[in-house]
Design a protein around this motif. Sequence first.
Motif, short mmCIF file in Angstrom:
data_model
loop_
_atom_site.label_atom_id
_atom_site.label_comp_id
_atom_site.label_asym_id
_atom_site.label_seq_id
_atom_site.Cartn_x
_atom_site.Cartn_y
_atom_site.Cartn_z
N LEU A 148 0.82 -1.21 0.00
CA LEU A 148 0.00 0.00 0.00
C LEU A 148 0.85 1.26 0.00
CD1 LEU A 148 -2.66 -1.09 2.63
CD2 LEU A 148 -3.15 -0.51 0.25
N ASP B 234 -7.02 5.20 8.20
CA ASP B 234 -7.13 4.89 6.77
C ASP B 234 -5.87 4.23 6.23
OD1 ASP B 234 -5.43 7.04 6.89
OD2 ASP B 234 -6.41 8.20 5.31
N TRP C 268 -5.07 1.22 5.97
CA TRP C 268 -5.32 0.01 5.21
C TRP C 268 -6.24 0.23 4.00
CZ3 TRP C 268 -1.76 -3.19 6.21
CH2 TRP C 268 -1.23 -3.29 7.51
N LYS C 269 -6.53 1.47 3.68
CA LYS C 269 -7.39 1.75 2.54
C LYS C 269 -6.76 1.20 1.26
CE LYS C 269 -9.81 5.52 0.17
NZ LYS C 269 -10.03 7.00 0.13
N GLY C 270 -7.52 0.38 0.55
CA GLY C 270 -7.04 -0.23 -0.68
C GLY C 270 -6.47 -1.61 -0.53
N ASP D 107 -7.83 -4.39 0.01
CA ASP D 107 -8.62 -5.45 -0.61
C ASP D 107 -8.14 -5.77 -2.03
OD1 ASP D 107 -9.46 -2.92 -1.36
OD2 ASP D 107 -11.54 -3.51 -1.66
N ALA D 108 -7.35 -4.89 -2.61
CA ALA D 108 -6.82 -5.15 -3.95
C ALA D 108 -5.65 -6.13 -3.93
CB ALA D 108 -6.37 -3.84 -4.60
N PHE E 150 -11.80 -1.81 5.49
CA PHE E 150 -11.23 -1.74 4.14
C PHE E 150 -11.13 -3.10 3.46
CE2 PHE E 150 -9.54 1.72 6.76
CZ PHE E 150 -10.03 2.81 6.05
N HIS E 151 -11.65 -4.13 4.13
CA HIS E 151 -11.64 -5.46 3.51
C HIS E 151 -12.92 -6.20 3.91
CE1 HIS E 151 -10.31 -9.20 1.81
NE2 HIS E 151 -9.16 -8.66 1.44
#
Length: 369
Positions: A209, A286, A288-290, A292-293, A322-323
């Motif tokens: 990330l 935030d 861990w935002k993203g 899930d990719a 975020f997941h």
Amino acid sequence: MSEISPLLPRATQYGRPSLMDRIKMFFTLLPLPIVIIWSFLFKSGKTKSKKRVVFDRSLRYVVNSLNVRQLQHVMGTTRGVYDAWCKRNNLGPDVEGVGEGANLLWVGERGLDKVIIYLHGGAFLLPPFTYNLDFFHHVRTVLRQRGVNASVVLVEYTLVPEAIFPTPLKQAVAAINHLMNLGVDPQNMQLVGDSAGGNLVTQVLAHLLHPLESERVPALSLPAPFKGVYVLSPWVDLTNIFKTLDSGEDTDFLTVRTLTSWGSTILGPVSAKNRDYVEPNSAAEDWWKGVDAFVDRVLITAGEDECLKNEIIRFHSTFDNFHSHAKLVVQDEGIHNDPLLDFAVGKRDGSTTQFIIDWLTIGFQEPTS
């Protein structure tokens, strides 16, 4: 572990206690038989066997009574633990260099179809126990019995004081890159880490990330998300930030004093700007935002009676924002790394162990993204 040089200061050498340390260690361990007898006669668990209770209390006494140099001396090195485990199980050691000073240690026969990458715990100070390898060999065996052609590999990363952050992260990334270069798709990889190994797994996700280019951590470019990530009793709070660790003070084998002492050792050399990589619960909400990719499924387990329980729950509550496939399981009467400790006393059918194996099985059986 590198060869010990008498020219290096003792503080920079792994597992080299002073003469006074050795003398103190002898007298510190003298009461251990009394601890064992006392635990057998007067300690009990709601669901745990007497053998397991005695082991837990003995482990608590040893881990919290010896200093790091003494523990390193007693436990040996990651390679030494692995070699001893292989010998005990009549297996030939299978060691593969990956760069950055790291090695892959295959737990059983090597295979590249589906791979569980195991990052061991030990506070970045200590090697894994042999029963950790028993656990993962059992996981591998059951998966293969179920028709899942999975292999398990232990990453041998360098421990303190021979290396500090971000060396273990560099080595974990090198291991993943090496396996991808050999043709293993991330959709056929599941990352598993216990305690500090769970922390290291979160470092890998954080690096994806927020690439840590300033520390020359190798780039990690995934052609597809990891199939799964499982963190067992992850060390997400190294300094007792929110003053919640004492909830397991009387039951866990790791005390608050030991956790925070080890934590200060690990965090001491880490700059303020890099702290969030090493202590996830100090990061912004935030952070861990993203994520899930980069991973399809996430499993987090904790013990009801471990010091880190509340902080692991806190970590999940943030990560879960975020997941959508991050699952938390809190084991009744469990302590730190509880499913692994079962294997120290020969118990292989614990409910949490079964759940973990089922979860890993489903991950490998699901269609790729």
